[in-house]
Design a protein around this motif. Structure first.
Motif, mmCIF file in Angstrom:
data_model
loop_
_atom_site.group_PDB
_atom_site.id
_atom_site.type_symbol
_atom_site.label_atom_id
_atom_site.label_comp_id
_atom_site.label_asym_id
_atom_site.label_seq_id
_atom_site.Cartn_x
_atom_site.Cartn_y
_atom_site.Cartn_z
ATOM 1 N N UNK A 1 0.851 -1.182 0.000
ATOM 2 C CA UNK A 1 0.000 0.000 0.000
ATOM 3 C C UNK A 1 0.891 1.238 0.000
ATOM 4 N N UNK A 2 0.326 2.356 -0.440
ATOM 5 C CA UNK A 2 1.039 3.626 -0.415
ATOM 6 C C UNK A 2 1.389 3.991 1.028
ATOM 7 N N UNK A 3 2.656 4.334 1.275
ATOM 8 C CA UNK A 3 3.099 4.693 2.620
ATOM 9 C C UNK A 3 3.394 6.179 2.708
ATOM 10 N N UNK A 4 3.138 6.752 3.873
ATOM 11 C CA UNK A 4 3.344 8.176 4.092
ATOM 12 C C UNK A 4 4.342 8.393 5.218
ATOM 13 N N UNK A 5 4.948 9.559 5.215
ATOM 14 C CA UNK A 5 5.869 9.914 6.283
ATOM 15 C C UNK A 5 5.895 11.432 6.450
ATOM 16 N N UNK B 1 13.028 16.998 17.081
ATOM 17 C CA UNK B 1 12.660 16.490 15.764
ATOM 18 C C UNK B 1 11.882 15.194 15.902
ATOM 19 N N UNK B 2 11.015 14.936 14.911
ATOM 20 C CA UNK B 2 10.205 13.719 14.905
ATOM 21 C C UNK B 2 10.015 13.210 13.480
ATOM 22 N N UNK B 3 9.920 11.891 13.343
ATOM 23 C CA UNK B 3 9.402 11.220 12.151
ATOM 24 C C UNK B 3 8.186 10.422 12.594
ATOM 25 N N UNK B 4 7.161 10.403 11.780
ATOM 26 C CA UNK B 4 6.058 9.481 12.036
ATOM 27 C C UNK B 4 5.407 9.118 10.712
ATOM 28 N N UNK C 1 8.180 5.627 13.589
ATOM 29 C CA UNK C 1 8.004 6.697 14.557
ATOM 30 C C UNK C 1 9.298 6.895 15.345
ATOM 31 N N UNK C 2 9.903 8.057 15.192
ATOM 32 C CA UNK C 2 11.163 8.376 15.863
ATOM 33 C C UNK C 2 11.092 9.799 16.400
ATOM 34 N N UNK C 3 11.819 10.039 17.474
ATOM 35 C CA UNK C 3 11.870 11.400 18.012
ATOM 36 C C UNK C 3 13.203 11.581 18.726
ATOM 37 N N UNK C 4 13.641 12.830 18.785
ATOM 38 C CA UNK C 4 14.912 13.105 19.447
ATOM 39 C C UNK C 4 15.029 14.564 19.823
#
Length: 315
Positions: free
Chosen positions: A260-264, A290-293, A299-302
């Motif tokens: 499936x199409x993935x988003x970020x 900063x964050x990725x989700x 899901x990452x954060x720092x």
């Protein structure tokens, strides 16, 4: 190689920059796993001719055979153009990065007039295929020279889904049409892709192999579309901030597409304060979050805290 067409911005505010940038991985020794558990060793060309083919793409890889000769090594590059307009209070730029991995995306044109049967390698017709202009990055930046709360703005759009099309790479004895598709950006069948120690070089939106769960050094998401926005400001002489945000939707690769199409979504918020009093002069403190989700990077954060001293220590 680059060329700039322009003059003193105060007399002629408009200027144009054009250029071609190329890079190559070549030589070395590569280890390719076989299906039976053994490993094939590929020795790259390290002769003087190998260096020449890295500088001016030519020759062929050991695995190409006689019928299909591609440029030796892992070749890639970009056509670049930037249009600048500079005024007394501001300056702006519109730029385009047309990246490529072989001649199909480099020139957007391919010969497609081969014969059939025994003449499958013979050029019979004046026939060419023109590829679509889809894969590129387009950006705009604006600098307000004396801005306070808002100093710089950057907006970018990038598209990499086309890759010369989702079709076979070369013609055969039964298929006379020659299409150079499925370029598979940042991956290569011999060399370990355009990455170093698991981190993609050049553009972080190509999913770095360090995120792979299976230990491979394969770029698993090189077909995507993304928007990027960045801006910063200096509310006062001793404070500044910046905000970066990126939205991305990915399809994986042609060979291993996502189901499936993935988003970020990724973002960074950062602020800095410089001390001006005599006791702490030239000291500064900077903090960033900063964050990725999403489904591409997870899901990452720092949080980052930096304390810096500029100049020399007076002991």
């Amino acid at each position: 190689g680059f060329i700039r067409i322009g003059s003193d911005p105060y007399m002629h505010p408009l200027s144009l920059e054009l250029g071609l940038e190329m890079a190559s991985q070549f030589g070395g020794k590569s280890y390719l796993p076989n299906g039976d558990g053994t490993v094939s060793v590929i020795n790259g060309n390290t002769s003087l001719k190998g260096y020449w083919n890295a500088f001016v793409p030519g020759g062929k890889d050991i695995t190409d055979g006689e019928n299909y000769k591609n440029a030796e090594g892992n070749q890639l590059g970009s056509w670049m153009m930037r249009l600048n307009l500079e005024k007394d209070l501001w300056k702006a730029g519109l730029y385009v990065d047309k990246f490529f991995e072989d001649h199909s995306a480099m020139f957007q044109l391919d010969y497609d007039g081969y014969g059939s049967g025994e003449e499958w390698q013979v050029k019979k017709k004046r026939r060419y295929v023109l590829y679509d202009f889809k894969d590129w990055m387009i950006g705009f930046d604006l600098n307000m020279k004396y801005g306070t709360w808002l100093r710089n703005i950057v907006v970018e759009y990038i598209y990499t889904k086309y890759q010369s099309g989702p079709i076979y790479h070369d013609h055969t004895t039964t298929i006379p049409d020659h299409i150079g598709g499925t370029d598979n950006y940042y991956n290569h069948n011999i060399y370990p892709g355009w990455q170093h120690w698991g981190q993609v070089m050049g553009n972080p939106l190509f999913r770095s192999p360090i995120y792979n769960q299976n230990g491979s050094i394969f770029v698993q998401d090189n077909r995507f579309m993304a928007f990027h926005l960045g801006f910063d400001g200096r509310p006062s002489d001793n404070t500044r901030y910046r905000v970066l945000a990126t939205y991305q939707e990915g399809l994986g690769t042609y060979g291993s597409p996502y189901n499936d199409l993935r988003h970020n979504i990724s973002f960074l918020v950062e602020g800095e304060y410089k001390f001006t009093r005599s006791l702490l002069r030239n000291w500064s403190v900077k903090g960033g979050y900063a964050m990725d989700f999403g489904g591409i990077l997870g899901n990452n954060y720092g949080f980052q805290l930096t304390i810096a001293k500029r100049g020399s220590f007076s002991l």
